[in-house]
Design an enzyme around this catalytic site. Sequence first.
Site, PDB file in Angstrom:
ATOM      1  CD  GLN A  48      -2.684  -1.859   8.392  1.00 12.69           C
ATOM      2  OE1 GLN A  48      -2.587  -3.065   8.235  1.00 12.69           O
ATOM      3  NE2 GLN A  48      -2.316  -0.989   7.465  1.00 12.69           N
ATOM      4  CG  ASN A 192       1.514  -9.275   7.133  1.00 15.96           C
ATOM      5  OD1 ASN A 192       1.188  -9.815   6.084  1.00 15.96           O
ATOM      6  ND2 ASN A 192       1.732  -7.970   7.219  1.00 15.96           N
ATOM      7  CD  GLU A 193       4.352  -6.663   4.813  1.00 17.68           C
ATOM      8  OE1 GLU A 193       4.051  -6.857   3.632  1.00 17.68           O
ATOM      9  OE2 GLU A 193       4.430  -5.525   5.330  1.00 17.68           O
ATOM     10  CE1 TYR A 337      -0.524  -3.420  -2.054  1.00 19.22           C
ATOM     11  CE2 TYR A 337       1.222  -4.606  -0.918  1.00 19.22           C
ATOM     12  CZ  TYR A 337      -0.062  -4.104  -0.939  1.00 19.22           C
ATOM     13  OH  TYR A 337      -0.892  -4.282   0.135  1.00 19.22           O
ATOM     14  CD  GLU A 403      -0.969  -6.835   2.707  1.00 16.52           C
ATOM     15  OE1 GLU A 403      -0.383  -5.825   2.246  1.00 16.52           O
ATOM     16  OE2 GLU A 403      -0.895  -7.176   3.895  1.00 16.52           O
TER      17      GLU A 403
END
Length: 515
Positions: A48, A192-193, A337, A403
């Site tokens: 990213q 990650n996730e 989130y 995050e």
Amino acid sequence: MMMKLISLLLINLVLMNVAVLGVYSSNYFSRDDFPPAFVFGSGTSAYQVEGAASEDGRTPSIWDTYAHAGSAHGATGDVACDEYHKYKEDVQLMVDTGLDAYRFSISWSRLIPNGRGPVNPKGLQYYNNLINELVSHGIQPHVTLHNYDLPQALEDEYGGWVSREIVIDFTFYAEVCFREFGDRVFYWSTVNEPNVYVLGGYDQGFTPPQRCSPPFGVFSCSKGNSSSEPYTAAHNILLAHASAARLYMTKYKDKQHGFIGLSIYVWWLVPLTDTKEDAIATQRAIDFQVGWFLDPLVFGDYPTIMKQNVGSRLPAFTNLESKLVKGSFDFIGIIHYNNMYVRDRSNSLKREYRDYNLDAAIEIIQIQGNSSAFEFPIAPWGLRGVLEYFKQVYGNPPIYIYENGQRMKRNSTLDDISRVKYMHGYIGGVLDALRNGSNTRGYFAWAFMDVFELLDGFGSSYGLYYVDLDDPDLRRYPKQSAKWYSQFLKGESISLDGVIELEKNLSTPSHAYLQ
Ligand SMILES: *[C@@H]1O[C@H](CO)[C@@H](O)[C@H](O)[C@H]1NC(C)=O
Ligand SMILES: *[C@@H]1O[C@H](CO)[C@@H](O)[C@H](O)[C@H]1NC(C)=O
Ligand SMILES: *[C@@H]1O[C@H](CO)[C@@H](O)[C@H](O)[C@H]1NC(C)=O
Ligand SMILES: *[C@@H]1O[C@H](CO)[C@@H](O)[C@H](O)[C@H]1NC(C)=O
Ligand SMILES: *[C@@H]1O[C@H](CO)[C@@H](O)[C@H](O)[C@H]1NC(C)=O
């Protein structure tokens, strides 16, 4: 980070009036209210931000392949934020902002091109440079080993995560990282996730490696099996995680004194109605989302409801594997989130061919505030709920919130007041959770800058810093959120009054929109 994925999973959209301002005990708080060792940081991931996608010996990952197939609106991470060349400047921005820590990921195919075999000296040099730059400025590196970017070579060779062979190659790669960087890196996350990775990549097929089978999947995939592969890939991820974590714990931890874990994507889920069915469905949804990974890690086996609904498609742990996986973590990373409603869909269990969503027998419905649908409602009670759940159900493990952040349209404005309100609310929520006994150790705002996003490329932004893509130098500009976070990190007492005053000041005609 990749929230549009979530909207693709939605079947329904319901407008609800959710309190826009979070409920937390105090509007006023400062950094001094947090324990002295509590870490505040921000994060990115390799593909990213790095760019330099084919420079210095790096080979493509499955994410390169996905982006080059046009799946991210034609955008790619070939250049991204060019952090590969601009890491010194970025570390200086982190210092200016006052971050304690930076979460980033290592590109496996930069360090070990083709996934296995010799280490690429230029890749090794880059990560040594980045880590040294961080450490010499007092910024703690938090490193993720796999963030959607499996080397394409391993995907081609044996199907990547659907094959058990991945366990050996991943462990070898992890060991290179521990050996080369572990004298300076004390916080390691393996994958990650994985819960989102396997659903996007193997059930619905809209994230790398884009595998799925009819009638499931949002695209037609050339390979895959949506009924079984999400479970197989998840199982292999758990085994690979455990293998790498056990290696770290037995061979490196004593001399390097670090910690290892993995991160999980977590919505806070609430029943859509007050029926018994929706209440049961909500627990089932939590078991499928969180229990899928946390139950094996904490208790050594999958949740009973998953075994019952998925049957033989859910791989079984042998006794040895169960022992290996159970307890193979020092901390859990949480990616949170927003919150979602759950509606019971028990009828779906009657279907002969099922995928994860049908196995879970639920419908997930977005909880929407009354701001634009693009931005998340500010509802920190959800994060509090998540932290409370981990405390009560999983024995209060050490947690890093890896995050959390507000999604906005990219480069609409540097005056990202809604992100400031979001951060104020969620950091306040973390403080409340800490005061009620949560073992949370750190908070990382996603993202440090506007990065290349998985699904919409450069269409959405989460960054504290705006990156001007039209400028050949890709200059970074602080948004209000960067300034606000910096004030907080430097010890200023903050309150929503200040944010609202700022908003009023900004709503005068002198709007600082980008040209
Ligand atoms: C997917 O895997 C399941 C379980 O192994 C099998 O029964 C089914 O036939 C497979 N489906 C496809 C489309 O290959
Ligand atoms: C959201 O809706 C509620 C109820 O209609 C209203 O009181 C509140 O002012 C709205 N908030 C915003 C930010 O529009
Ligand atoms: C961002 O702003 C620039 C002008 O500064 C414009 O050329 C570009 O298209 C914008 N990008 C997006 C994604 O809106
Ligand atoms: C605080 O912790 C206690 C004990 O775990 C729990 O019963 C209570 O629900 C928690 N309160 C909140 C607001 O989460
Ligand atoms: C808002 O503007 C007033 C008057 O110019 C100034 O005193 C105040 O510091 C500003 N507040 C913020 C939060 O920027």
